[in-house]
Design an enzyme around this catalytic site. Structure first.
Site, mmCIF file in Angstrom:
data_model
loop_
_atom_site.group_PDB
_atom_site.id
_atom_site.type_symbol
_atom_site.label_atom_id
_atom_site.label_comp_id
_atom_site.label_asym_id
_atom_site.label_seq_id
_atom_site.Cartn_x
_atom_site.Cartn_y
_atom_site.Cartn_z
ATOM 1 N N GLU A 138 2.337 0.168 39.965
ATOM 2 C CA GLU A 138 2.167 1.617 39.530
ATOM 3 C C GLU A 138 0.647 1.465 38.759
ATOM 4 O OE1 GLU A 138 3.728 4.792 36.162
ATOM 5 O OE2 GLU A 138 4.599 2.848 36.489
ATOM 6 N N GLY A 196 5.586 8.083 30.149
ATOM 7 C CA GLY A 196 6.611 8.538 29.150
ATOM 8 C C GLY A 196 7.505 7.290 28.629
ATOM 9 N N ALA A 197 7.487 6.354 29.584
ATOM 10 C CA ALA A 197 8.483 5.039 29.231
ATOM 11 C C ALA A 197 7.482 3.797 29.128
ATOM 12 C CB ALA A 197 9.692 4.763 30.346
ATOM 13 N N SER A 198 6.521 4.015 29.998
ATOM 14 C CA SER A 198 5.345 2.316 29.872
ATOM 15 C C SER A 198 3.863 2.891 29.814
ATOM 16 C CB SER A 198 5.885 1.835 31.203
ATOM 17 O OG SER A 198 5.420 2.645 32.324
ATOM 18 N N THR A 199 3.213 2.055 29.581
ATOM 19 C CA THR A 199 1.767 2.084 29.916
ATOM 20 C C THR A 199 1.152 1.036 30.585
ATOM 21 O OG1 THR A 199 -0.323 2.273 28.465
ATOM 22 C CG2 THR A 199 1.401 0.775 27.745
ATOM 23 N N GLN A 200 0.059 1.250 31.559
ATOM 24 C CA GLN A 200 -0.472 0.316 32.250
ATOM 25 C C GLN A 200 -2.027 0.012 32.166
ATOM 26 O OE1 GLN A 200 3.200 1.365 33.534
ATOM 27 N NE2 GLN A 200 1.786 2.760 33.880
#
EC number: 3.6.1.5
Length: 497
Positions: free
Chosen positions: A168, A207-211
């Site tokens: 992602e 909403g659930a993760s950050t990259q």
């Protein structure tokens, strides 16, 4: 006996028509040259199945490609109605049905003769990654239902799968640099590669993760955080990492659970929340907190309890509570560490921050590259506004309105203390939704990478003429028609001598 005047004029016109016609024929046969006609356009469809919603994108590119990679542009963006597919755990069939409308819209855009050869892919991100952790069979059922529906359509279905966080982040890096012309650009009639080292980093907050993804200055010491690509004949090596449970929605749930300190023997618990505006008050069930794999309780669960959440509008206390969601001490002063012991080289250069980074700062009117001190002061002032004033100033935005204070302070904490941006490097961060007229996200990067696996088509040959030759041909065609009509008029209307 000699020819009459009528016969002489007729023969002259007929001879002129013949000569003119032969000239046209010679121009067509002799002066025409072979040219390469434009390549056919290929199409691809990608579903971005995020934690809170699903989007469909249609991309197109010339079939002949450049250095084995397509020059891709966005042809359509369609928002799927309803929540993300992970929300359909109790009724997986609805997840598949929700996709029909946008896919039908996409196929209406693509020529019918190309439907069967249009690659179509669904990538699910952190929402489904969390569901897989919580209940792997439910995640499989949703993907099966989605695959069944998409297989019914006349497309080249490449499957539906859960993307890992590294993919992602890496595909988002490709997207941003491509649309900014940092991978290939058109200049003086040809496609050229830009200078090495000009690529920008990517910051994604879902909403659930950050990259976070970028090209570091030195070597990448942890190979599990490295992604490599071959695009337009050039090799790229980037650092990328995804922090699961640090997306906006999961952060809000973890923050509320941390503040709650619920007494399980009472029917209701009052939570004084410093990140909500003073005067804000809401009652909510505990069940959604317990359902998230990101929220951990050591005490037994009690789904019958409810929380009364009351805002205090204290940004200082809010920042302190948000810091408690991170484990900064695990890095022990290492420069190549973000938080929770995760390896990360020091950030440098330009970065594009999108998704919830952009949406939060856009709401707060902070996307004009303001100074760090201005941004911090603006968010603190917003957090201290009474709830009644906030409601009055932003009508019709009730859904996310209570959470912008927490989201804004969380972004500052994540970028400054988590990822390691500073007063010096902050000016290099831009908050954007689009670049080059295209939406920023992982889907375009995925399609660019995919085009490398789709065979190119050579341009077809055709015959063409120069402009001057074409104009001469038009003149002689007109002359031929005029002389033929003249000859016919002589035969019909000239009286017999």
């Amino acid at each position: 006996m000699g020819l009459s005047w009528k016969e002489r004029v007729f023969m002259t016109l007929l001879g002129a028509a013949t000569a003119s016609g032969l000239t046209v024929l010679v121009l067509i046969l002799v002066e025409a040259t072979y040219v390469l006609l434009p390549a056919h356009i290929k199409f691809g469809i990608v579903f971005d199945a995020g934690s809170s919603h699903t989007s469909l994108f249609v991309y197109q590119w010339p079939a002949n490609k450049e250095k084995d990679t397509g020059v891709v542009s966005q042809a359509l963006a369609c928002q799927i109605e309803g929540p993300g597919i992970s929300s359909y755990a109790s009724d997986p069939a609805l997840a598949g049905e929700s996709l029909r409308g946008c896919l039908e819209e996409a196929l209406a855009l693509i020529p019918k003769t190309q439907h069967q050869e249009t690659p179509t892919f669904l990538g699910a991100t952190a929402g489904m990654r969390l569901l897989r952790q919580k209940n792997s069979s439910q995640a499989r059922d949703i993907l099966a239902a989605v695959s069944q529906v998409l297989s019914e359509f006349p497309v080249d279905f490449w499957g539906a799968r859960i993307l890992d966080g590294q993919d992602e982040g890496a595909f988002a890096w490709i997207t941003i640099n491509y649309v900014l012309g940092m991978l290939i650009k058109y200049s003086f009639g040809e496609w050229i590669l830009p200078e090495e080292g000009t690529q920008v980093g990517a910051l994604d907050l879902g909403g659930a993760s950050t990259q976070i993804s970028f090209v570091p200055r030195g070597p990448i010491l942890d190979q599990s955080t490295q992604a490599t690509f071959l695009l337009y004949g050039a090799n790229y090596r980037i650092y990328t990492h995804s922090h699961l449970c640090f997306g906006r929605d999961q952060m809000l749930s973890r923050l509320l659970a941390r503040l709650a300190q619920v007494r399980l023997d009472s029917q209701a618990a009052l939570v004084r929340h410093p990140c909500y505006h003073s005067g804000y008050r809401v009652t909510q069930s505990l069940a959604p907190l317990y359902e998230s794999p990101c929220v951990h309780f050591t005490a037994p669960m009690n789904f019958t309890q409810s929380l009364v959440v009351e805002g205090t509008g204290n940004p200082g206390a809010c920042v302190a509570a948000i810091r408690g969601l991170f484990n900064f001490s695990s890095c022990k002063g290492r420069e190549d560490c973000a938080f929770n012991g995760v390896y990360q080289p020091p950030v440098h250069g330009q970065f594009y921050a999108f998704s919830n980074f952009y949406y939060t700062f856009h709401f707060l009117n902070l996307t004009a590259r303001q100074s760090l001190s201005t941004i911090n002061a603006t968010i603190w002032e917003f957090c201290q506004r009474p709830w009644k004033l906030v409601e009055a100033n932003y009508p019709g935005q009730e859904r996310w309105l209570p959470n912008y204070c927490a989201s804004g302070l969380y972004i500052l904490t994540l970028l400054l203390e988590g990822y390691g941006f500073s007063e010096d490097t902050w000016p290099g961060v831009q908050f954007q939704k689009q670049a080059g007229g295209m939406d920023i996200g992982w889907t375009l990067g995925y399609m660019l990478n995919l085009t490398g696996m789709i065979p190119a088509e050579a341009p077809t040959e055709g015959r063409a003429q120069s402009y001057s030759t074409w104009m001469a041909g038009v003149v002689f065609v007109v002359l031929t028609l005029v002389t033929i009509l003249g000859a016919a008029a002589v035969q019909l209307f000239w009286p017999q001598d």
